[in-house]
Design a protein around this motif. Structure first.
Motif, short mmCIF file in Angstrom:
data_model
loop_
_atom_site.label_atom_id
_atom_site.label_comp_id
_atom_site.label_asym_id
_atom_site.label_seq_id
_atom_site.Cartn_x
_atom_site.Cartn_y
_atom_site.Cartn_z
N LYS A 85 1.04 -1.47 -0.15
CA LYS A 85 0.13 0.20 -0.11
C LYS A 85 0.69 1.50 0.11
O LYS A 85 0.13 2.31 -0.24
CB LYS A 85 -0.63 0.21 1.09
CG LYS A 85 -2.50 -1.19 0.96
CD LYS A 85 -2.69 -0.85 2.39
CE LYS A 85 -3.89 -1.70 2.65
NZ LYS A 85 -5.11 -0.90 3.85
N ARG A 86 1.41 1.12 0.25
CA ARG A 86 3.07 2.04 0.60
C ARG A 86 3.76 2.87 -0.71
O ARG A 86 3.94 4.02 -1.39
CB ARG A 86 3.85 2.25 1.44
CG ARG A 86 4.04 1.45 2.32
CD ARG A 86 5.19 1.98 3.65
NE ARG A 86 4.84 0.99 4.66
CZ ARG A 86 6.63 0.59 5.43
NH1 ARG A 86 6.75 0.08 4.54
NH2 ARG A 86 5.56 -0.22 6.78
N VAL A 87 3.83 1.65 -2.19
CA VAL A 87 4.03 1.87 -3.31
C VAL A 87 2.60 2.72 -4.19
O VAL A 87 2.55 2.84 -4.81
CB VAL A 87 4.35 0.70 -3.46
CG1 VAL A 87 5.64 1.31 -5.28
CG2 VAL A 87 5.93 0.56 -2.77
N LEU A 88 1.88 1.17 -4.41
CA LEU A 88 0.35 0.96 -5.17
C LEU A 88 -0.59 2.04 -4.10
O LEU A 88 -1.20 1.01 -3.88
CB LEU A 88 -0.04 -0.35 -5.51
CG LEU A 88 0.79 -0.91 -6.39
CD1 LEU A 88 0.64 -2.33 -6.70
CD2 LEU A 88 1.43 0.20 -7.56
N THR A 89 -0.74 3.15 -4.31
CA THR A 89 -1.41 4.20 -3.07
C THR A 89 -2.21 4.39 -4.20
O THR A 89 -2.59 4.07 -5.47
CB THR A 89 -0.47 5.33 -3.21
OG1 THR A 89 -0.39 6.08 -3.58
CG2 THR A 89 0.84 4.62 -2.25
N LEU A 90 -3.30 5.61 -3.55
CA LEU A 90 -4.32 6.11 -4.09
C LEU A 90 -4.35 7.17 -5.04
O LEU A 90 -4.59 6.70 -6.13
CB LEU A 90 -5.33 7.58 -3.78
CG LEU A 90 -6.53 6.53 -2.27
CD1 LEU A 90 -6.57 7.07 -0.97
CD2 LEU A 90 -7.34 5.96 -2.62
N ALA A 91 -2.58 8.33 -4.51
CA ALA A 91 -2.21 8.73 -5.52
C ALA A 91 -1.81 7.70 -7.83
O ALA A 91 -1.90 7.81 -8.47
CB ALA A 91 -0.74 9.00 -5.84
N VAL A 98 -8.44 5.12 -12.57
CA VAL A 98 -9.77 4.15 -11.08
C VAL A 98 -10.49 5.53 -10.73
O VAL A 98 -10.07 6.07 -9.87
CB VAL A 98 -9.20 4.04 -10.46
CG1 VAL A 98 -10.01 3.03 -9.29
CG2 VAL A 98 -8.40 2.45 -11.12
N PRO A 99 -12.11 5.85 -11.05
CA PRO A 99 -12.43 6.78 -9.99
C PRO A 99 -12.93 6.23 -8.82
O PRO A 99 -12.88 5.07 -8.80
CB PRO A 99 -13.76 6.60 -10.53
CG PRO A 99 -14.10 5.08 -11.78
CD PRO A 99 -12.49 4.74 -11.80
N ARG A 100 -12.79 7.05 -7.71
CA ARG A 100 -13.38 6.91 -6.31
C ARG A 100 -14.81 7.12 -5.79
O ARG A 100 -15.39 7.97 -6.47
CB ARG A 100 -12.31 8.56 -5.65
CG ARG A 100 -11.27 8.19 -5.47
CD ARG A 100 -10.59 9.73 -4.07
NE ARG A 100 -9.33 8.86 -4.66
CZ ARG A 100 -8.24 10.17 -3.99
NH1 ARG A 100 -8.52 10.56 -3.02
NH2 ARG A 100 -6.80 10.33 -4.22
#
Length: 102
Positions: A85-91, A98-100
């Motif tokens: 999760k540190r690498v493949l983040t929301l950003a 990908v829509p939130r």
């Protein structure tokens, strides 16, 4: 990118259809699960420890994180909710388009 391209219309449709619902917690959980699933798909696509390590390093991961994820390369679902999760983040997912939901 191919998965996101096919998934995007469905997500936007769900968001539009169910957007009036007053359930932010459900949307947040669905959003978290979706990103978890996309991380698992990405790990499964990379397959081998060397490839996982190389790709994570290219995305800016530290040696420790890349080694930890590559060391458990066949546990895609479990790894996709950990230090990756540190690498493949929301950003990262925002850049992919990908829509939130939440």
């Amino acid at each position: 990118a191919q998965v996101v391209e096919k998934l995007r219309p469905y997500l936007l449709g769900w968001k539009a259809y169910f957007g009036m619902a007053q359930t932010p917690k459900v949307w947040r959980r669905l959003d978290e699960w979706l990103r978890h699933r996309l991380r698992a798909i990405q790990l499964r696509h990379w397959k081998r420890p060397k490839t996982i390590y190389r790709e994570l390093k290219a995305l800016g991961a530290s040696d420790d994180v890349a080694n930890q994820v590559a060391g458990n390369c066949h546990r895609w679902w479990r790894n996709s909710n950990g230090v990756i999760k540190r690498v493949l983040t929301l950003a990262y997912f925002d850049r992919l388009g990908v829509p939130r939901l939440s």
